[in-house]
Design a protein around this motif. Structure first.
Motif, PDB file in Angstrom:
ATOM      1  N   GLN A 194       0.828  -1.197   0.000  1.00 28.97           N
ATOM      2  CA  GLN A 194       0.000   0.000   0.000  1.00 28.97           C
ATOM      3  C   GLN A 194       0.868   1.254   0.000  1.00 28.97           C
ATOM      4  O   GLN A 194       0.609   2.200  -0.733  1.00 28.97           O
ATOM      5  CB  GLN A 194      -0.918   0.000   1.224  1.00 28.97           C
ATOM      6  N   ARG A 251       2.283   1.840  -3.352  1.00 28.02           N
ATOM      7  CA  ARG A 251       1.316   2.397  -4.298  1.00 28.02           C
ATOM      8  C   ARG A 251       1.158   3.900  -4.087  1.00 28.02           C
ATOM      9  O   ARG A 251       1.089   4.659  -5.041  1.00 28.02           O
ATOM     10  CB  ARG A 251      -0.027   1.666  -4.158  1.00 28.02           C
ATOM     11  N   VAL A 252       1.130   4.306  -2.805  1.00 25.73           N
ATOM     12  CA  VAL A 252       1.021   5.739  -2.498  1.00 25.73           C
ATOM     13  C   VAL A 252       2.224   6.486  -3.075  1.00 25.73           C
ATOM     14  O   VAL A 252       2.088   7.514  -3.742  1.00 25.73           O
ATOM     15  CB  VAL A 252       0.947   5.952  -0.963  1.00 25.73           C
ATOM     16  N   ARG A 253       3.403   5.916  -2.855  1.00 28.03           N
ATOM     17  CA  ARG A 253       4.634   6.566  -3.348  1.00 28.03           C
ATOM     18  C   ARG A 253       4.684   6.611  -4.871  1.00 28.03           C
ATOM     19  O   ARG A 253       5.147   7.579  -5.454  1.00 28.03           O
ATOM     20  CB  ARG A 253       5.866   5.810  -2.844  1.00 28.03           C
ATOM     21  N   GLN A 254       4.198   5.548  -5.478  1.00 27.95           N
ATOM     22  CA  GLN A 254       4.210   5.516  -6.942  1.00 27.95           C
ATOM     23  C   GLN A 254       3.323   6.613  -7.508  1.00 27.95           C
ATOM     24  O   GLN A 254       3.678   7.284  -8.475  1.00 27.95           O
ATOM     25  CB  GLN A 254       3.732   4.151  -7.452  1.00 27.95           C
ATOM     26  N   LYS A 255       2.166   6.797  -6.879  1.00 25.40           N
ATOM     27  CA  LYS A 255       1.255   7.852  -7.326  1.00 25.40           C
ATOM     28  C   LYS A 255       1.909   9.203  -7.136  1.00 25.40           C
ATOM     29  O   LYS A 255       1.844  10.075  -8.003  1.00 25.40           O
ATOM     30  CB  LYS A 255      -0.056   7.771  -6.529  1.00 25.40           C
ATOM     31  N   GLU A 256       2.538   9.362  -5.965  1.00 25.15           N
ATOM     32  CA  GLU A 256       3.214  10.611  -5.641  1.00 25.15           C
ATOM     33  C   GLU A 256       4.263  10.923  -6.706  1.00 25.15           C
ATOM     34  O   GLU A 256       4.380  12.044  -7.194  1.00 25.15           O
ATOM     35  CB  GLU A 256       3.897  10.423  -4.290  1.00 25.15           C
ATOM     36  N   ALA A 287       4.402   9.793  -9.757  1.00 27.64           N
ATOM     37  CA  ALA A 287       3.799  10.054 -11.060  1.00 27.64           C
ATOM     38  C   ALA A 287       3.268  11.483 -11.144  1.00 27.64           C
ATOM     39  O   ALA A 287       3.295  12.108 -12.205  1.00 27.64           O
ATOM     40  CB  ALA A 287       2.667   9.056 -11.306  1.00 27.64           C
ATOM     41  N   ARG A 288       2.794  11.996  -9.991  1.00 26.36           N
ATOM     42  CA  ARG A 288       2.220  13.355  -9.986  1.00 26.36           C
ATOM     43  C   ARG A 288       3.292  14.432  -9.973  1.00 26.36           C
ATOM     44  O   ARG A 288       3.065  15.545 -10.400  1.00 26.36           O
ATOM     45  CB  ARG A 288       1.327  13.520  -8.753  1.00 26.36           C
ATOM     46  N   SER A 309      10.701  11.551  -3.688  1.00 27.70           N
ATOM     47  CA  SER A 309       9.779  10.403  -3.761  1.00 27.70           C
ATOM     48  C   SER A 309      10.480   9.197  -4.357  1.00 27.70           C
ATOM     49  O   SER A 309      10.202   8.070  -3.975  1.00 27.70           O
ATOM     50  CB  SER A 309       8.535  10.678  -4.596  1.00 27.70           C
TER      51      SER A 309
END
Ligand SMILES: [Zn+2]
Length: 394
Positions: free
Chosen positions: A206, A209-214, A216-217, A228
């Protein structure tokens, strides 16, 4: 082993990484140019070898614009040349693609071929006489042969130390085991031993996934992006550490308790559909476990057999040989329609793997009996059929 260099040492290590990269890329470029011009001029000598490179390196060290090369361990530079030479040889033998240039920040590493010493939680080697602090939670036994220093994407330093070690073979064990490797449970053995998968991944997944989104943004080339990326790299690192510790325990137990270990070819397992992230993690786990079992077996004088990858170990009832074509991945338990026995999916598979392995090597001494009580006749029939088709396989 993790290293904790001082700021000053970090600068010196960066110099080592940089010089190694420079030497590798410079001589790769040199070789390409030499080859092209030799071809054009139709010279007899078409390519450079290690000795040409080494002589050129000595010259470079004396030239004012590249004399900084002498600030780093000369043996490490020579090793980079050998590494390049090896890459070319593999290319000539068609075992590898054409050597590629080393990119910055991709992989930072250098080899120390000699004079490595470990003492009082410090590692000593040429140009680092004062020693670099290290976290040495696993004591190193034996004479150090060479070491490789790396820096990962998270900015952490590690030393991979190769020691010359005499490994005492274990007393021979009498047991033969078939093992079903899997995603639900890591390993289920034909003797009933089950090794679970470790669970800390759920929460780590989890966070990943949060870090990956971070990531990507975040904006390209921004400080936040770098941060990140670092955090993500640390998380991956954590996963692989926890996982490896677990795998070492499992592989050690399997190898010490059994004389012959029968495994399934992993390519079949690789085809199992699973969620993306977990899949990549488990794929690595399974192949790493097989790798550990294989080399530890060699260390301790055990034997590892791999059975044919197309053998339907999960679908075959180990009591009567019925093949259940309608079995899906979700079915953890099933009842054989022919003999009406209730079967645990993985345990059943391990029984079949055991029998298949026993038949494969035709190990008659002491094992025929156990093979028979496992209902070998029906499975043997299936093997005979396949033998008729592919006589050279077994
Ligand atoms: Zn059956």
């Amino acid at each position: 082993m993790r290293l904790f260099p001082t700021k000053e040492q970090e600068t010196k290590l960066a110099k080592h990484f940089g010089c190694i990269r420079f030497v590798y890329n410079h001589f790769l470029d040199n070789r390409v140019k030499f080859y092209l011009s030799a071809k054009e001029k139709q010279l007899a000598k078409k390519s450079l070898n290690y000795y040409d490179d080494a002589a050129e390196l000595t010259k470079l060290k004396k030239q004012p614009e590249t004399e900084w090369l002498s600030e780093v361990n000369s043996q490490s530079l020579q090793h980079a040349l050998k590494h390049l030479d090896g890459a070319f040889n593999r290319f000539y033998r068609k075992q590898a693609k054409f050597p590629r240039f080393k990119k910055k920040n991709l992989k930072n590493s250098f080899r120390i071929p000699q004079f490595v010493r470990l003492e009082n939680n410090k590692i000593y080697f040429p140009k680092f006489k004062e020693g670099i602090k290290m976290d040495n939670h696993r004591p190193v036994e034996g004479e150090v042969e060479f070491a490789t220093i790396t820096m990962n994407a998270a900015g952490q330093y590690h030393a991979c130390i190769t020691v010359e070690k005499f490994i005492e073979k274990l007393e021979p064990a009498s047991k033969v085991v078939g093992i079903d490797l899997g995603v639900k449970e890591l390993a289920v053995c034909s003797d009933g031993t089950r090794f679970p998968n470790i669970k800390p991944f759920r929460s780590l997944e989890q966070r990943i996934r949060v870090r990956q989104k971070e990531l990507a943004r975040s904006k390209k080339d921004s400080k936040g992006r770098q941060k990140s990326r670092l955090k993500l790299a640390r998380l991956y690192n954590k996963i692989s550490n926890v996982r490896n510790d677990h795998l070492h325990k499992v592989s050690h137990q399997i190898v010490s308790e059994n004389q012959t270990i029968i495994l399934e070819d992993l390519n079949v397992k690789g085809m199992m559909a699973n969620r993306k992230l977990s899949k990549s993690i488990w794929d690595v786990s399974l192949s790493e476990l097989v790798r550990q079992i294989s080399y530890k077996a060699e260390w301790y004088g055990r034997k590892v057999l791999f059975i044919d990858r197309w053998f339907p170990s999960s679908k075959t009832c180990h009591h009567c040989g019925y093949i259940n074509e309608s079995l899906t991945l979700k079915d953890r338990e099933w009842t054989c329609p022919r003999c009406e026995r209730k079967l645990d999916r993985d345990y059943n598979a391990s029984q079949n793997i055991l029998v298949q392995g026993l038949n494969m090597k035709n190990m008659s001494v002491g094992t025929t009996e156990s093979a028979e009580c496992l209902g070998v006749s029906s499975v043997a029939k299936a093997i005979d059929n396949r033998l008729a088709r592919k006589p050279n396989r077994l």
